[in-house]
Design a protein around this motif. Structure first.
Motif, PDB file in Angstrom:
ATOM      1  N   ASP A 173      -6.204  -2.181  -0.813  1.00 25.68           N
ATOM      2  CA  ASP A 173      -6.252  -1.137  -1.702  1.00 25.68           C
ATOM      3  C   ASP A 173      -4.789  -0.556  -1.833  1.00 25.68           C
ATOM      4  O   ASP A 173      -4.209  -0.530  -3.367  1.00 25.68           O
ATOM      5  CB  ASP A 173      -7.229   0.507  -2.046  1.00 25.68           C
ATOM      6  CG  ASP A 173      -6.998   1.209  -3.510  1.00 25.68           C
ATOM      7  OD1 ASP A 173      -7.516  -0.027  -4.486  1.00 25.68           O
ATOM      8  OD2 ASP A 173      -7.040   2.292  -3.861  1.00 25.68           O
ATOM      9  N   ALA A 174      -4.655   0.133  -1.056  1.00 22.56           N
ATOM     10  CA  ALA A 174      -3.554   1.310  -0.796  1.00 22.56           C
ATOM     11  C   ALA A 174      -2.091  -0.445  -0.339  1.00 22.56           C
ATOM     12  O   ALA A 174      -1.463   0.060  -1.523  1.00 22.56           O
ATOM     13  CB  ALA A 174      -3.201   1.500   0.676  1.00 22.56           C
ATOM     14  N   CYS A 175      -2.297  -1.348  -0.010  1.00 25.58           N
ATOM     15  CA  CYS A 175      -1.401  -2.318  -0.338  1.00 25.58           C
ATOM     16  C   CYS A 175      -1.370  -2.679  -1.857  1.00 25.58           C
ATOM     17  O   CYS A 175      -0.058  -3.311  -2.446  1.00 25.58           O
ATOM     18  CB  CYS A 175      -1.617  -3.662   0.610  1.00 25.58           C
ATOM     19  SG  CYS A 175      -1.562  -3.750   2.106  1.00 25.58           S
ATOM     20  N   LEU A 176      -2.229  -3.160  -2.343  1.00 22.62           N
ATOM     21  CA  LEU A 176      -2.598  -3.715  -3.998  1.00 22.62           C
ATOM     22  C   LEU A 176      -1.364  -2.360  -4.990  1.00 22.62           C
ATOM     23  O   LEU A 176      -1.268  -2.754  -6.229  1.00 22.62           O
ATOM     24  CB  LEU A 176      -3.937  -3.190  -4.411  1.00 22.62           C
ATOM     25  CG  LEU A 176      -4.319  -4.821  -4.042  1.00 22.62           C
ATOM     26  CD1 LEU A 176      -5.753  -4.526  -4.395  1.00 22.62           C
ATOM     27  CD2 LEU A 176      -3.622  -5.721  -4.941  1.00 22.62           C
ATOM     28  N   SER A 177      -1.505  -0.593  -4.279  1.00 24.65           N
ATOM     29  CA  SER A 177      -0.276   0.325  -5.072  1.00 24.65           C
ATOM     30  C   SER A 177       0.806   0.515  -4.823  1.00 24.65           C
ATOM     31  O   SER A 177       1.549   1.130  -5.059  1.00 24.65           O
ATOM     32  CB  SER A 177      -0.977   1.248  -4.572  1.00 24.65           C
ATOM     33  OG  SER A 177      -2.585   1.531  -4.819  1.00 24.65           O
ATOM     34  N   GLU A 178       1.436  -0.738  -3.392  1.00 32.98           N
ATOM     35  CA  GLU A 178       2.323  -1.272  -2.963  1.00 32.98           C
ATOM     36  C   GLU A 178       3.459  -0.978  -4.026  1.00 32.98           C
ATOM     37  O   GLU A 178       2.986  -1.514  -5.355  1.00 32.98           O
ATOM     38  CB  GLU A 178       3.011  -1.784  -1.632  1.00 32.98           C
ATOM     39  CG  GLU A 178       2.446  -0.858  -0.607  1.00 32.98           C
ATOM     40  CD  GLU A 178       3.369   0.533  -0.131  1.00 32.98           C
ATOM     41  OE1 GLU A 178       4.051   0.580  -0.788  1.00 32.98           O
ATOM     42  OE2 GLU A 178       2.516   0.980   0.720  1.00 32.98           O
ATOM     43  N   SER A 179       4.519  -1.132  -4.135  1.00 34.90           N
ATOM     44  CA  SER A 179       5.410  -1.790  -5.528  1.00 34.90           C
ATOM     45  C   SER A 179       4.787  -3.197  -5.618  1.00 34.90           C
ATOM     46  O   SER A 179       4.987  -4.094  -5.041  1.00 34.90           O
ATOM     47  CB  SER A 179       6.842  -1.504  -5.029  1.00 34.90           C
ATOM     48  OG  SER A 179       7.488  -2.290  -3.958  1.00 34.90           O
ATOM     49  N   LEU A 225       4.133  -7.567  -3.284  1.00 39.21           N
ATOM     50  CA  LEU A 225       3.022  -7.231  -3.070  1.00 39.21           C
ATOM     51  C   LEU A 225       2.972  -8.925  -2.421  1.00 39.21           C
ATOM     52  O   LEU A 225       1.923  -9.204  -1.747  1.00 39.21           O
ATOM     53  CB  LEU A 225       2.638  -7.954  -3.865  1.00 39.21           C
ATOM     54  CG  LEU A 225       1.733  -6.358  -4.494  1.00 39.21           C
ATOM     55  CD1 LEU A 225       1.281  -6.242  -6.778  1.00 39.21           C
ATOM     56  CD2 LEU A 225       0.982  -5.614  -4.201  1.00 39.21           C
ATOM     57  N   HIS A 248       4.452   0.338   6.596  1.00 37.71           N
ATOM     58  CA  HIS A 248       3.303   1.044   5.804  1.00 37.71           C
ATOM     59  C   HIS A 248       2.551   1.807   6.793  1.00 37.71           C
ATOM     60  O   HIS A 248       2.128   0.599   7.900  1.00 37.71           O
ATOM     61  CB  HIS A 248       2.295  -0.225   5.061  1.00 37.71           C
ATOM     62  CG  HIS A 248       3.471  -0.639   4.025  1.00 37.71           C
ATOM     63  ND1 HIS A 248       4.010  -0.036   3.011  1.00 37.71           N
ATOM     64  CD2 HIS A 248       3.927  -2.321   4.512  1.00 37.71           C
ATOM     65  CE1 HIS A 248       4.820  -1.488   2.368  1.00 37.71           C
ATOM     66  NE2 HIS A 248       4.379  -2.314   3.165  1.00 37.71           N
ATOM     67  N   HIS A 301      -0.486   3.118   6.288  1.00 41.48           N
ATOM     68  CA  HIS A 301      -1.500   2.331   6.393  1.00 41.48           C
ATOM     69  C   HIS A 301      -2.118   1.652   7.131  1.00 41.48           C
ATOM     70  O   HIS A 301      -2.968   1.740   7.795  1.00 41.48           O
ATOM     71  CB  HIS A 301      -2.197   2.195   4.192  1.00 41.48           C
ATOM     72  CG  HIS A 301      -1.214   1.929   3.549  1.00 41.48           C
ATOM     73  ND1 HIS A 301      -0.868   0.222   3.975  1.00 41.48           N
ATOM     74  CD2 HIS A 301      -0.166   1.842   3.131  1.00 41.48           C
ATOM     75  CE1 HIS A 301      -0.974  -0.136   2.950  1.00 41.48           C
ATOM     76  NE2 HIS A 301       0.198   0.647   2.445  1.00 41.48           N
TER      77      HIS A 301
END
Length: 153
Positions: free
Chosen positions: A41-47, A51, A111, A113
């Motif tokens: 989920d945190a990866c999906l919230s990156e810029s 992605l 990152h 996370h």
């Protein structure tokens, strides 16, 4: 604190594994699944430009979370136990945690996370490797699944 040890201690039949170690592995798997889900989920919230580089990491996180959850469930059930199934599931979880840990480690510098997730995967992989020899099939398992079911009265 979890109820895992208490539940294993109240199991009325023989488990065939050291209950404290088993509880630790189950809790470690549950923690890893949650960490991997949160990391995906945190990866999906990156810029948006990040992605494409995180796509494999996200996939590995989600696969690892699902496999850890399933392995935790399999290790929590003992009635009609089949060591062949448990052994194969633990092996799958070892591979999933290794793959996810490696994938997250690639992004750990950038990152936080991913760093945390890589660490959780490594700890889980080690716990599973420690358990694996104890779930080795003995060749004494029932030939048919119906023979593994508990006997009715």
């Amino acid at each position: 604190m979890t109820n895992t040890v208490q539940m294993l201690e109240t199991y009325p039949a023989e488990i065939g594994l050291e209950r404290q170690q088993l509880a630790k592995v189950i809790d470690t798997l549950t923690n890893c699944a949650q960490t991997c889900t949160a990391c995906a989920d945190a990866c999906l919230s990156e810029s948006a430009d990040e992605l494409p580089r995180l796509a494999r990491c996200i996939r590995d996180n989600l696969d690892c979370a699902d496999i850890c959850t399933t392995t935790s469930s399999v290790l929590s059930r003992h009635t009609g136990y089949d060591a062949r199934v448990t052994h194969a599931q633990v092996q799958a979880a070892i591979q999933a945690t290794k793959t996810c840990g490696d994938s997250c480690q690639e992004h750990a510098e950038h990152h936080e996370h991913c760093r945390i997730c890589a660490q959780a995967c490594r700890e889980t992989e080690q716990a599973l490797n420690d358990l694996l020899p104890h779930v080795e099939p003995s060749g004494q398992a029932p030939r048919q699944p119906s023979q593994a079911a508990p006997q009715q009265g």
